[in-house]
Motif scaffolding. Structure first.
Motif, PDB file in Angstrom:
ATOM      1  N   VAL A   5      40.010  35.659 -33.908  1.00 55.25           N
ATOM      2  CA  VAL A   5      39.925  37.122 -33.913  1.00 55.25           C
ATOM      3  C   VAL A   5      39.067  37.612 -32.752  1.00 55.25           C
TER       4      VAL A   5
ATOM      5  N   PRO B 131      42.075  41.920 -40.118  1.00 54.40           N
ATOM      6  CA  PRO B 131      41.788  40.498 -39.963  1.00 54.40           C
ATOM      7  C   PRO B 131      41.714  39.806 -41.329  1.00 54.40           C
ATOM      8  N   ARG B 132      41.999  38.523 -41.327  1.00 55.28           N
ATOM      9  CA  ARG B 132      42.155  37.828 -40.067  1.00 55.28           C
ATOM     10  C   ARG B 132      43.624  37.553 -39.710  1.00 55.28           C
TER      11      ARG B 132
ATOM     12  N   VAL C 214      40.404  46.215 -34.567  1.00 58.92           N
ATOM     13  CA  VAL C 214      40.535  45.829 -35.969  1.00 58.92           C
ATOM     14  C   VAL C 214      40.017  46.944 -36.865  1.00 58.92           C
TER      15      VAL C 214
ATOM     16  N   ILE D 168      45.687  39.598 -36.835  1.00 58.01           N
ATOM     17  CA  ILE D 168      45.180  39.813 -35.481  1.00 58.01           C
ATOM     18  C   ILE D 168      46.186  39.363 -34.424  1.00 58.01           C
ATOM     19  N   GLU D 169      46.857  38.249 -34.648  1.00 57.16           N
ATOM     20  CA  GLU D 169      47.873  37.794 -33.696  1.00 57.16           C
ATOM     21  C   GLU D 169      49.007  38.812 -33.594  1.00 57.16           C
TER      22      GLU D 169
ATOM     23  N   ASP E 203      49.445  44.608 -40.998  1.00 57.93           N
ATOM     24  CA  ASP E 203      49.057  43.409 -41.739  1.00 57.93           C
ATOM     25  C   ASP E 203      50.280  42.505 -41.833  1.00 57.93           C
TER      26      ASP E 203
ATOM     27  N   ARG F 109      31.316  39.955 -39.944  1.00 58.27           N
ATOM     28  CA  ARG F 109      32.511  39.932 -39.104  1.00 58.27           C
ATOM     29  C   ARG F 109      32.425  40.951 -37.975  1.00 58.27           C
TER      30      ARG F 109
ATOM     31  N   ASP G 136      37.677  33.129 -37.525  1.00 51.03           N
ATOM     32  CA  ASP G 136      36.953  34.231 -36.889  1.00 51.03           C
ATOM     33  C   ASP G 136      36.914  34.089 -35.372  1.00 51.03           C
TER      34      ASP G 136
ATOM     35  N   TYR H 280      32.961  39.935 -34.202  1.00 49.41           N
ATOM     36  CA  TYR H 280      34.194  40.340 -33.536  1.00 49.41           C
ATOM     37  C   TYR H 280      33.949  41.229 -32.324  1.00 49.41           C
TER      38      TYR H 280
END
Length: 217
Positions: free
Chosen positions: A201, A31-32, A51, A35-36, A128, A106, A198, A110
């Motif tokens: 995520v 992240p961040r 993650v 994440i998609e 990444d 985080r 955030d 998360y």
């Protein structure tokens, strides 16, 4: 090679990783930004998404430039050039402590209701959106390796060539779609490269549609 956005990059990576479809891989996004991409990869490969929490250690007076990275356990990777850009041991320790606090916050946001998915004995793909210095990916791979995956893959759309060499020592396999001679910055290889917050995520990890980001299959 230029990517339309992170979703486009993830779809292309999914094609390059098609051999893992059916192996129920664990896709660990950094992240961040990634994440998609992790959501797209996990869906395309019939895997699980989680993650791996790491963050860069910022250079003095240049916060976008990494002089190292730290994972949730506190293990720290320090780049060989850190001292040359002013990151002495005292600075690095203070920065490590600052970033560890961020990682702890985080994790609480998360996945507040569960433990991280255990990678032991599994095929794990760490993704990444690109490698500049490679520091964050090195910390991520080190953190995952300590949990004894059966096979550890580093997957990125674009990377600096020297960073690929460094990262390759920490993974069983590296999949990179584009490694240009003249790298610059990761964002230069995307037409659209928005910041990811955030809340996005947390939503993707919980299986919800984020308010701001549409993830397509």
């Amino acid at each position: 090679m230029i990517f339309e956005n992170r979703i486009d990059a993830a779809r292309r990576l999914a094609a390059a990783l098609a051999q893992y479809r059916g192996a129920r891989p664990l896709v660990l996004a950094i992240p961040r930004g990634a994440i998609e991409m992790g959501r797209v990869l996990a869906d395309a490969l019939d895997g699980e998404l989680d993650v791996v929490l790491v963050t860069k250690l910022r250079a003095p007076f240049s916060p976008e430039f990494a002089v190292g990275a730290v994972d949730e356990s506190g293990w720290t990777y320090v780049a060989d050039y850190a001292a040359r850009v002013g990151a002495d041991p005292a600075y690095l320790e203070a920065e490590r402590r600052r970033q560890l606090e961020i990682l702890q916050a985080r994790r609480h946001k998360y996945t507040p209701a569960r433990q991280p998915i255990d990678p032991a004995g599994r095929t794990v793909i760490v993704v990444d959106d690109g490698l500049a210095t490679g520091a964050t990916m090195i910390a991520a791979l080190h953190a995952v390796r300590a949990k004894k995956p059966a096979w550890l893959v580093c997957a990125v759309p674009v990377a600096a060539r020297d960073s690929l060499d460094k990262v390759g020592r920490y993974a069983d396999e590296v999949v990179c779609l584009h490694a240009p001679e003249d790298f610059g910055a990761v964002s230069a290889f995307y037409l659209d490269f928005p910041q990811v917050d955030d809340d996005t995520v947390a939503a993707l990890l919980a299986g919800r549609k984020p308010a701001r980001v549409v993830v397509e299959k």
